[in-house]
Write a protein that holds these residues in place. Structure first.
Motif, PDB file in Angstrom:
ATOM      1  N   GLN A   1     -17.983  -9.533  -6.786  1.00 20.93           N
ATOM      2  CA  GLN A   1     -17.005  -8.659  -6.123  1.00 20.93           C
ATOM      3  C   GLN A   1     -17.363  -7.186  -6.293  1.00 20.93           C
ATOM      4  OE1 GLN A   1     -13.064  -9.159  -7.641  1.00 20.93           O
ATOM      5  NE2 GLN A   1     -13.524  -8.390  -9.688  1.00 20.93           N
ATOM      6  N   ALA A   2     -18.105  -6.859  -7.338  1.00 18.50           N
ATOM      7  CA  ALA A   2     -18.516  -5.470  -7.549  1.00 18.50           C
ATOM      8  C   ALA A   2     -19.472  -5.006  -6.456  1.00 18.50           C
ATOM      9  CB  ALA A   2     -19.165  -5.320  -8.921  1.00 18.50           C
ATOM     10  N   ASN A   3     -20.166  -5.955  -5.825  1.00 22.70           N
ATOM     11  CA  ASN A   3     -21.146  -5.605  -4.794  1.00 22.70           C
ATOM     12  C   ASN A   3     -20.641  -5.824  -3.372  1.00 22.70           C
ATOM     13  OD1 ASN A   3     -23.178  -4.797  -6.598  1.00 22.70           O
ATOM     14  ND2 ASN A   3     -23.899  -6.905  -6.870  1.00 22.70           N
ATOM     15  N   ILE A   4     -19.387  -6.272  -3.230  1.00 22.51           N
ATOM     16  CA  ILE A   4     -18.862  -6.501  -1.870  1.00 22.51           C
ATOM     17  C   ILE A   4     -18.898  -5.210  -1.052  1.00 22.51           C
ATOM     18  CG2 ILE A   4     -16.749  -6.966  -0.566  1.00 22.51           C
ATOM     19  CD1 ILE A   4     -16.111  -9.167  -2.573  1.00 22.51           C
ATOM     20  N   GLY A   5     -18.491  -4.095  -1.663  1.00 27.04           N
ATOM     21  CA  GLY A   5     -18.530  -2.816  -0.960  1.00 27.04           C
ATOM     22  C   GLY A   5     -19.945  -2.430  -0.568  1.00 27.04           C
ATOM     23  N   ALA A   6     -20.918  -2.729  -1.470  1.00 29.53           N
ATOM     24  CA  ALA A   6     -22.315  -2.406  -1.171  1.00 29.53           C
ATOM     25  C   ALA A   6     -22.828  -3.252  -0.007  1.00 29.53           C
ATOM     26  CB  ALA A   6     -23.174  -2.624  -2.412  1.00 29.53           C
ATOM     27  N   PHE A   7     -22.453  -4.536   0.037  1.00 29.82           N
ATOM     28  CA  PHE A   7     -22.846  -5.395   1.153  1.00 29.82           C
ATOM     29  C   PHE A   7     -22.274  -4.862   2.476  1.00 29.82           C
ATOM     30  CE2 PHE A   7     -23.714  -8.851  -1.984  1.00 29.82           C
ATOM     31  CZ  PHE A   7     -24.993  -9.178  -1.542  1.00 29.82           C
ATOM     32  N   ILE A   8     -21.009  -4.444   2.448  1.00 30.59           N
ATOM     33  CA  ILE A   8     -20.379  -3.907   3.659  1.00 30.59           C
ATOM     34  C   ILE A   8     -21.094  -2.628   4.108  1.00 30.59           C
ATOM     35  CG2 ILE A   8     -18.263  -2.933   4.625  1.00 30.59           C
ATOM     36  CD1 ILE A   8     -16.704  -4.770   2.739  1.00 30.59           C
ATOM     37  N   ASN A   9     -21.428  -1.770   3.132  1.00 33.22           N
ATOM     38  CA  ASN A   9     -22.162  -0.541   3.451  1.00 33.22           C
ATOM     39  C   ASN A   9     -23.526  -0.854   4.074  1.00 33.22           C
ATOM     40  OD1 ASN A   9     -20.046   0.907   2.353  1.00 33.22           O
ATOM     41  ND2 ASN A   9     -21.050   1.234   0.376  1.00 33.22           N
ATOM     42  N   ALA A  10     -24.197  -1.860   3.521  1.00 37.49           N
ATOM     43  CA  ALA A  10     -25.513  -2.246   4.034  1.00 37.49           C
ATOM     44  C   ALA A  10     -25.409  -2.771   5.460  1.00 37.49           C
ATOM     45  CB  ALA A  10     -26.153  -3.282   3.122  1.00 37.49           C
ATOM     46  N   ILE A  11     -24.358  -3.542   5.729  1.00 41.96           N
ATOM     47  CA  ILE A  11     -24.141  -4.062   7.080  1.00 41.96           C
ATOM     48  C   ILE A  11     -23.938  -2.918   8.064  1.00 41.96           C
ATOM     49  CG2 ILE A  11     -22.477  -5.303   8.529  1.00 41.96           C
ATOM     50  CD1 ILE A  11     -22.117  -7.238   6.140  1.00 41.96           C
ATOM     51  N   PHE A  12     -23.118  -1.962   7.672  1.00 38.36           N
ATOM     52  CA  PHE A  12     -22.893  -0.798   8.537  1.00 38.36           C
ATOM     53  C   PHE A  12     -24.189  -0.032   8.766  1.00 38.36           C
ATOM     54  CE2 PHE A  12     -22.323   3.836   8.608  1.00 38.36           C
ATOM     55  CZ  PHE A  12     -21.670   3.974   9.829  1.00 38.36           C
ATOM     56  N   PHE A  13     -24.929   0.224   7.686  1.00 40.36           N
ATOM     57  CA  PHE A  13     -26.167   0.994   7.789  1.00 40.36           C
ATOM     58  C   PHE A  13     -27.172   0.274   8.673  1.00 40.36           C
ATOM     59  CE2 PHE A  13     -30.430   2.190   6.465  1.00 40.36           C
ATOM     60  CZ  PHE A  13     -30.357   3.571   6.410  1.00 40.36           C
ATOM     61  N   GLY A  14     -27.352  -1.032   8.446  1.00 43.82           N
ATOM     62  CA  GLY A  14     -28.331  -1.796   9.213  1.00 43.82           C
ATOM     63  C   GLY A  14     -28.065  -1.764  10.702  1.00 43.82           C
TER      64      GLY A  14
END
Length: 624
Positions: free
Chosen positions: A390-403
């Protein structure tokens, strides 16, 4: 070239003249007047004033005059092109003494632009081959087409360079004079009977200028072609290749007649041309008032020359020749109106040409592939091997947006390549070769494989390094979303660049549009929280919004995330008692559903098609 080689080239060139042998005896124009509104007070201002003239088959006519004299405007009017923006044109232009339709006129004439309309990544042979495929009548066989090309290459004196590239900024090719000859030959491929040349010697030295115009003169004389060229300060040798001169100044005629009689005419008016002086330079200086610095003498001389011409015997001879031509009313053969290239195969020809250009010219897609790979490596190493917690959920969402968002934003790199293609299209369309439909279809189709390759290569690096959902299905769904993203982004580039075909403006407009789509795609502010204006006006047509949703569903719709050692889950779900977060809980927080993916894909296709149709409409409505 020696006499023997010239004879050989002429014989080879004659092999193809049977393809079209239309007889155009005269091209005449009478009382051409072009008026525009003055920028300052809106009053009518004449660019051309009652210009008349006639040219016969085999004649080579030079249109000359100082800057602003109206020579380019006259050439455009004679070629049935737009004279000037919002201009009022009065004209009477006849072939063989009769008026003819625009379609028939274009099929018997060709217009060579000042700038060579050549694709640098094609060879001489390929350039002429594609020109033939786009312009020759549909009934011409491949063997006849090949014979035509071989003949023209020989006539050009470029047999040894037939497999040489035209040349690009990063790959050396033909010389300036050779390029100009290829450009002329590409228009001669259909054996036109009228050839318009806009500044054919611009940018060439005196030797290359003479070489080009000598080639044109030989073709004109041998095959009865009328050549009309606007030309600026030719050398004496080049000037003497022309048969007649139409000299303009201030939009009015100063002289219109044979080159051989020009010296005596000006001498009779008290302006004898000194010995050992280039007559072309002398008459241009004589009628040029740009540097008179308010002195009345130069203006008085020009006014005297203009009035002297109007009252001259030579002017009466021109009018009599026009009247005689119109009295004959020969017209042009009806079969010209029936000749047309195979329009059904035009998009195929354009796709073939674009394919060769795209893989040879690294600027078109090669640099973009390298750029996207660099972006993938950067993204993959920044979001390196994220654990599904769960600590990386925000990072995954950010990566999706960036990609998604930055892949589409970097589509601005396609602007230079598209503007180059658009420039070629504009010139070929003006010569009646094809319209915006064939251009748009070919442009869209040729981009599909390259964009798919970019999406795959980017994903191979970024998807696995970032540790998104580790399944084959997850990977390929991600690829498809990136592919759709690039299709829409490139279509947006096509629309905006067609609307404003200026690099800096198109770049700014595309960057602004992508910034807008990033702001309202649902990442910065969740869709439910957007204010009413952005939510209902722009969010529904934001292609990046559907890419973001699709990628979110792909990642979170089939994956669970650990809540950490203390089992305090930030997203409530049915798996909370197992110390896990069901990814669907993240989707629910954004208002996304797993069953809506097909609908998202449909919206993407509609938006992409909409951009293309709008781009087509812009080109369709634009007059050339």
């Amino acid at each position: 070239m020696g006499k023997e080689s010239e004879d050989l080239e002429k014989n080879s060139f004659s092999e193809y003249t049977h393809l079209r042998n239309t007889s155009i005896k005269t091209l005449s124009w009478k009382d051409i007047t072009v008026t525009v509104n003055d920028r300052h007070d809106g009053s009518p201002k004449e660019i051309l004033s009652s210009i008349s003239g006639i040219a016969s088959g085999g004649d080579m006519v030079a249109i000359m005059g100082p800057s602003g004299s109206g020579k380019t405007t006259l050439l455009n009017v004679l070629a049935h092109r737009e004279a000037s923006l919002n201009a009022n044109v009065q004209k009477s232009i006849n072939l063989n003494g009769s008026e003819t339709s625009l379609d028939a006129f274009r099929k018997t004439s060709a217009f060579v632009e000042q700038e060579d309309a050549l694709i640098g990544s094609l060879t001489v042979y390929e350039t002429l081959n594609f020109a033939a495929r786009l312009s020759l009548p549909g009934g011409v066989s491949k063997a006849e087409r090949m014979a035509t090309i071989t003949s023209l290459v020989g006539a050009l004196g470029l047999t040894e360079q037939k497999n040489t590239l035209i040349g690009t900024p990063i790959r050396k090719g033909l010389s300036g004079g050779q390029k100009r000859r290829v450009s002329v030959a590409a228009h001669l491929i259909t054996s036109p009977k009228i050839l318009f040349l806009d500044e054919p010697t611009s940018g060439l030295d005196s030797t290359a200028s003479f070489e080009v115009m000598k080639f044109v003169k030989g073709i004109a004389k041998d095959y009865n072609i009328i050549v009309i060229a606007s030309i600026h300060q030719p050398s004496t040798a080049t000037f003497e290749l022309f048969d007649s001169l139409l000299l303009l100044s201030g939009g009015k005629t100063v002289y219109n007649g044979p080159i051989a009689r020009m010296v005596d005419y000006f001498a009779s008016l008290g302006h004898a041309i000194p010995l050992y002086t280039n007559p072309a330079e002398y008459v241009i200086q004589l009628v040029n008032t740009d540097f008179s610095y308010g002195q009345t003498s130069a203006l008085e001389v020009l006014s005297e020359l203009q009035s002297s011409w109007s009252a001259s015997v030579q002017a009466s001879e021109v009018q009599n020749a026009i009247a005689t031509s119109q009295a004959s009313q020969d017209g042009i053969p009806e079969h010209i109106s029936d000749e047309s290239s195979n329009r059904f195969l035009t998009p195929v020809t354009l796709i073939h040409r674009s394919f060769i250009k795209s893989y040879r010219d690294i600027v078109a897609y090669g640099i973009r592939i390298a750029m996207y790979l660099g972006l993938a490596i950067m993204m993959g190493t920044v979001w390196l091997r994220l654990e599904p917690t769960q600590a990386n959920i925000g990072a995954f969402i950010n990566a999706i947006f960036f990609g998604g968002a930055f892949m589409s934003f970097m589509a601005v790199a396609y602007i230079p390549a598209f503007l180059e293609d658009l420039q070629i299209f504009t010139r070929e369309r003006a010569n009646g070769l094809y319209g915006p439909t064939a251009f748009m279809v070919a442009n869209f189709i040729i981009g599909i494989p390259y964009l798919f390759v970019i999406a795959v290569l980017f994903s191979i690096v970024a998807y696995w390094l970032s540790n998104f959902r580790s399944t084959g299905e997850g990977f390929w769904v991600w690829v498809i979303w990136l592919f759709l993203d690039l299709l829409a982004a490139e279509s947006l580039v096509v629309l905006l660049s067609s609307l404003v075909p200026i690099f800096v403006v198109a770049l700014a407009a595309t960057a602004f549009a992508n910034g807008l789509w990033m702001s309202v795609n649902g990442f910065m502010v969740q869709p439910e929280a957007l204010n009413v204006f952005w939510r209902y006006v722009f969010h529904p047509i934001d292609y990046q919004a559907y890419v973001f949703r699709g990628m979110m569903v792909n990642e979170f719709g089939g994956r669970n995330y650990s809540c950490g050692s203390d089992c305090r889950c930030i997203y409530p779900s049915a798996l909370e008692d197992q110390c896990l977060i069901d990814g669907n809980a993240v989707l629910h927080n954004y208002g996304y559903k797993t069953g809506d993916v097909g609908k998202y894909v449909g919206y993407m296709l509609v938006i992409t098609l909409g951009y293309r149709l709008l781009g087509w409409l812009v080109l369709f409505l634009r007059k050339h």
